[in-house]
Design a protein around this motif. Sequence first.
Motif, mmCIF file in Angstrom:
data_model
loop_
_atom_site.group_PDB
_atom_site.id
_atom_site.type_symbol
_atom_site.label_atom_id
_atom_site.label_comp_id
_atom_site.label_asym_id
_atom_site.label_seq_id
_atom_site.Cartn_x
_atom_site.Cartn_y
_atom_site.Cartn_z
ATOM 1 N N ILE A 252 1.003 -0.930 0.110
ATOM 2 C CA ILE A 252 -0.034 0.076 0.245
ATOM 3 C C ILE A 252 0.594 1.212 0.302
ATOM 4 O O ILE A 252 2.021 1.346 0.665
ATOM 5 N N ALA A 253 0.750 2.342 -0.803
ATOM 6 C CA ALA A 253 1.403 3.575 -1.301
ATOM 7 C C ALA A 253 0.745 4.538 -0.254
ATOM 8 O O ALA A 253 0.152 4.387 0.711
ATOM 9 N N PHE A 254 1.742 5.494 -0.176
ATOM 10 C CA PHE A 254 1.418 6.928 0.853
ATOM 11 C C PHE A 254 0.267 7.594 0.477
ATOM 12 O O PHE A 254 -0.504 7.544 0.886
ATOM 13 N N SER A 255 -0.008 7.446 -1.327
ATOM 14 C CA SER A 255 -1.335 8.350 -1.584
ATOM 15 C C SER A 255 -2.466 7.519 -1.303
ATOM 16 O O SER A 255 -3.872 8.080 -1.312
ATOM 17 N N GLU A 256 -2.793 6.126 -1.306
ATOM 18 C CA GLU A 256 -3.504 5.087 -1.256
ATOM 19 C C GLU A 256 -4.029 5.144 1.050
ATOM 20 O O GLU A 256 -5.269 4.828 0.864
#
Length: 136
Positions: free
Chosen positions: A4-8
């Motif tokens: 999971i990326a930071f934007s998600e």
Amino acid sequence: MFDIAFSELVVIGIVALLVIGPDKLPKIARTAGHLFGRAQRYVNDVKSDINRELRFEELQSLQDEIRQNTQQPASPQYKAGQIIRHDMEQTAPKYQVGQIIRHDLEQNDHAAEEHQRPTMMADYIDPAPLKQGAAN
């Protein structure tokens, strides 16, 4: 585990803020953090138990292998003591071995007595009496 990326995470946080509301969000986040920590501890405990069991099985198999190797008789039918005794008898007769050992012990004792160092301070001091009341 999860990618999971930071934007998600930011999108999930904004949706949670809108759906749950700003009043209940900190409490729910804290509860989710506690549950996530418990899940991690549980997974780590299971991993350590599995590793412990694997090591235990390896040690048991090693112990069984050692037992099998020690129970099988060695190719020569002699025991270690018999081999040593046989070698000693071949090199010198029995009476000579005892005499040699006794002679070596006596020489070591004599050498130790000759090299004894004084153990008291009085052994280092000159026994001549000191003059009392001598003028400087």
